[in-house]
Scaffold this active site. Structure first.
Site, PDB file in Angstrom:
ATOM      1  CG  ASN A  45      42.100  39.851  40.485  1.00 48.86           C
ATOM      2  OD1 ASN A  45      41.374  39.094  41.191  1.00 48.86           O
ATOM      3  ND2 ASN A  45      43.126  40.303  41.220  1.00 48.86           N
ATOM      4  CD  GLN A  56      35.034  47.563  41.172  1.00 52.72           C
ATOM      5  OE1 GLN A  56      34.494  48.667  40.484  1.00 52.72           O
ATOM      6  NE2 GLN A  56      35.327  47.978  42.400  1.00 52.72           N
ATOM      7  N   GLY A  79      33.859  48.896  36.415  1.00 51.95           N
ATOM      8  CA  GLY A  79      33.361  49.750  37.640  1.00 51.95           C
ATOM      9  C   GLY A  79      32.066  50.102  37.640  1.00 51.95           C
ATOM     10  CD  GLU A  80      31.177  54.392  35.569  1.00 56.76           C
ATOM     11  OE1 GLU A  80      30.624  55.277  35.764  1.00 56.76           O
ATOM     12  OE2 GLU A  80      32.083  54.058  35.141  1.00 56.76           O
TER      13      GLU A  80
HETATM   14 MO1  MOS Z   1      32.227  57.392  37.365  1.00 57.62          MO
HETATM   15  S1  MOS Z   1      30.567  58.423  37.864  1.00 57.62           S
HETATM   16  O1  MOS Z   1      32.526  57.722  35.655  1.00 57.62           O
HETATM   17  O2  MOS Z   1      33.519  58.653  38.144  1.00 57.62           O
END
Ligand code: MOS
Length: 748
Positions: A641, A648, A714-715
């Site tokens: 998406n 993110q 996410g990271e």
């Molecule tokens: Mo994330 S720091 O891997 O919860």
């Protein structure tokens, strides 16, 4: 493991669907943990220690207990019996703080929980907490590695991955006078997660042996298992509910002492208990990112070919909990090729609360050190920093003997350079100005591994043509509800509006911790597998039903041939709608589970990469760094998406800007208490700090990784940003700051 499913045919996947939970959030109907009611609930307040090392010598709760409305004051004097000291690991839940709460008079860090007041109202509980008299014997705490030289250890592994690694002859390369040598030491400070929503638990024993817990968590199944062990209950007697999370960044992954205490107090008092941490308590009771000292060394030929890389990290642990900030994983392990590569990690034990994982643990500080160091080497060699990076960019994982599944870092750099106007950059520091302001452009590589863990997804197709998807996974605000809706829709050819995804409840089949950027890949794969299992169930029904056009066909010939339709291809083709099959059999629904298993091995290395570009402006008279613009070009495999994916990366970049410019948790050297314990003192970027950020995606679906082809986002946005800023600051000013955060005083 079962055979890999077929690649998902993308229809809804790839579309910028707005968040399926957006309306619920903006209208206030999304229920967050603190909003769940429990009849007759009591309110609890934590008390934390005023010293960082010592013992409690007096805990006088008399005045507090006499206050009307107070139901109990708990301390080590009247603490709790636990059935077990759960340390299950991996899928059984995570505990970073190893000591059970209130278990003795020992104080190991400032802000450690020493008491719990429970009262009819929050106001009474707070007032009572102020009436408790506590005395301590106290010693000078050790707070930094230099205070605790004798505590150094070299842990072997982190999550099964070696923390100490060496290949080739680095010493010989570093002694070689024909090579260019570079060495630099980089430091990063303690950082605290500080999500908007503070951690909170409401625990409610609905029967003597049945516990319901509303808990701010990234891992309902982990909380369920740890509470079941701690109270000696079958796992199914504990229900953990957390449908929405107001930010987490890792601090809600482990089970921290407050969750155990709320459940124990509720059991003792026979009433539900609600407990919310204060913002100040978030600085010591739910983990933080360890400070790091990283020494990076490069040996390179004069043309820039790296011959040796060394990356040594020191970080801190608590006396009551171990976590390694594995900077090497985001540095020498994965970024550049060289015949000799070494990384290592050393831990020192000090009187601080337990460090834990925070968004891109290891990779965020690790990329700061390595990506500044490579920039410094480029300056030393007189090379363009992008050219030097790409000259050493491996397509084979540099420390694991296998190729990356897909890697497009060079395309990220080329596209970003074009878009950002990199060719207009004049390399000499201080050579670009805007009026009286110094202007600098910097780049850095972002990287984060792609994780695929354990999950089971349950798909239930109902006779009204809607699909329910259940997994005990989480949406931390990341968009998981939305992207999993898209994946499930495509898995059966439905419209997203016909799909309802349910997450955040331990009643659902197993879902992993929402960590390691794994949810899309893990749960998405489980959904695709569940859809295949569901199709097989429908096929089995149809082929033995003479009313079906598929009657008598072999079940294995039958596949999904069109949206919501199974059939056989090739002449003579035949097919049937799934809802028709349900109705004819008088079924209200049919459900199937799909299991995705943890796998890190295989013939490929799965890792995402990206390129950050950053422009800064610095006023030489008052050298506060202003980030003018950021461009991030990220290769994360298939973008499920583009809207939530961009969000993110934006969030990750903003967090990286905080790391670069302002975030720092400071401890009072006398007491060991965190003094930056509110959002006035602990600075995070606000809107006025955030410049124009552009996000582009590069690359192709990673179908060796999973049938969706997605790697998780996410990271990665947080990694590399601090280095891009520091490199831009060097370019603007000629000042090389190797110590975060990049505050004005370091540029005077
Ligand atoms: Mo994330 S720091 O891997 O919860």
């Amino acid at each position: 493991m079962s055979a890999e499913p077929k690649p998902l045919e993308a229809r809804a996947v790839g579309q910028p669907l707005t968040r399926v939970d957006g309306l619920r959030k903006v209208t206030g109907t999304a229920t967050y943990v603190r909003e769940f009611q429990a009849p007759g609930r009591l309110h609890a307040v934590l008390m934390t220690s005023a010293v960082a090392k010592g013992r409690i010598t007096k805990f006088d709760a008399g005045a507090a207990e006499r206050l009307p409305g107070v139901r109990a004051v708990f301390s080590h004097l009247n603490g709790f019996e636990w059935k077990a000291d759960p340390k299950p690991g991996q899928d059984g839940g995570i505990r970073i703080e190893e000591r059970l709460p209130l278990s003795d008079a020992v104080i190991s860090y400032g802000g450690q929980i020493v008491g719990l007041v429970v009262a009819e109202t929050l106001e009474v509980a707070r007032e009572a907490a102020g009436l408790v008299r506590i005395a301590y014997t106290s010693e000078t705490p050790t707070l930094v590695a230099a205070d605790a030289p004798d505590t150094a250890t070299k842990p072997a592994k982190n999550n099964g991955q070696p923390l100490q690694f060496s290949k080739g002859d680095g010493e010989a390369a570093r002694a070689d006078r024909n090579l260019r040598q570079f060495e630099g030491t980089y430091t990063t400070p303690t950082e605290t997660h500080h999500p908007m929503e503070c951690s909170a638990t409401t625990a409610w024993w609905v029967k003597a042996d049945r516990l319901v817990v509303y808990d701010t968590t990234q891992f309902v199944k982990g909380v369920q298992n740890i509470l079941a062990l701690a109270f000696g209950l079958p796992r199914e007697n504990v229900r953990v509910i957390c449908p929405y999370v107001g930010g987490a960044f890792g601090c809600k992954g482990p089970v921290w002492p407050h969750t155990l205490l709320a459940a124990a107090a509720a059991q003792r008092l026979g009433r539900p208990v609600s407990l919310e941490l204060s913002r100040a308590q978030m600085a010591s009771c739910t983990g933080h990112r360890s400070p790091t000292v990283q020494r990076v060394a490069f040996s390179a030929k004069t043309d820039g070919q790296l011959q040796a890389i060394r990356h040594l990290t020191e970080s801190l642990r608590s006396p009551v909990g171990t976590f390694v900030e594995a900077c090497g994983f985001g540095g020498a392990k994965v970024l550049y090729q060289a015949p000799a590569i070494e990384f290592g990690h050393t831990l020192h034990t000090v009187n601080v609360a337990p460090p834990s994982f925070m968004r891109a643990p290891g990779e965020a500080p690790g990329t700061f050190a390595m990506e500044c160091a490579i920039d410094e080497l480029a300056v030393q060699l007189g090379q363009d920093p992008i050219t030097l990076r790409l000259a050493n960019d491996p397509l084979q994982h540099p420390t694991e003997d296998k190729p990356f599944s897909t890697k497009n870092l060079s395309r990220c750099y080329r596209r970003g350079a074009e878009r950002f106007g990199w060719s207009s950059r004049t390399p000499e520091p201080g050579s670009m100005t805007q009026g009286r302001l110094l202007r600098g452009l910097g780049v850095a590589t972002a990287t984060y591994p792609a994780n695929r863990w354990n999950a089971t997804a349950r798909l239930e197709l109902r006779a009204d043509g809607t699909l329910r998807v259940q997994c005990a996974a989480h949406d931390l605000g990341t968009g998981a509800y939305t992207v999993l809706t898209q994946i499930a829709a495509d898995a059966l050819g439905l419209a997203p509006a016909q799909v309802q995804v349910e997450l955040g409840c331990s009643d659902h089949p197993f879902g992993p911790v929402a960590g390691g950027s794994n949810t899309t890949a893990t749960v998405g794969s489980a959904i695709v597998r569940a859809a295949e299992a569901l199709v097989a169930k429908f096929a089995a029904l149809a082929v033995r039903d003479e009313r079906s056009p598929l009657s008598g066909r072999k079940p294995e010939e039958v596949t999904l041939v069109a949206p919501l339709r199974i059939g056989v291809t090739g002449p003579p083709g035949a097919s049937e709608n799934l809802v028709v099959i349900l109705l004819r059999h008088g079924l209200s629904n049919l459900a199937a589970d799909g299991v995705q298993e943890r796998s890190s091995g295989g013939q490929h290395a799965f890792q995402s990469f990206g390129a950050h570009f950053c422009e800064v402006l610095i006023d030489p008279a008052a050298p506060r760094v202003q980030v003018r613009r950021v461009l991030s070009v990220i290769d994360g495999g298939r973008i499920v998406n583009p809207r939530t994916a961009r969000s993110q990366i934006l969030g990750g970049v903003v967090m990286g800007l905080g790391m670069a410019l302002m975030e720092e948790t400071i401890y009072d050297p006398a007491t060991g208490l965190p003094v930056t314990r509110n959002l006035a003192d602990y600075h995070v970027p606000v809107n006025a700090d955030v410049p124009e950020i552009e996000v582009l995606f590069e690359g192709e679906p990673d179908l060796a990784f999973n049938p969706v082809g997605a790697r998780g986002l996410g990271e990665i946005g947080t990694t590399g940003i601090a280095a891009a800023v520091a490199n831009a600051v060097y370019h603007a000013s000629g000042r090389r700051v190797r110590e975060l955060p990049l505050t004005l005083d370091k540029l005077l």
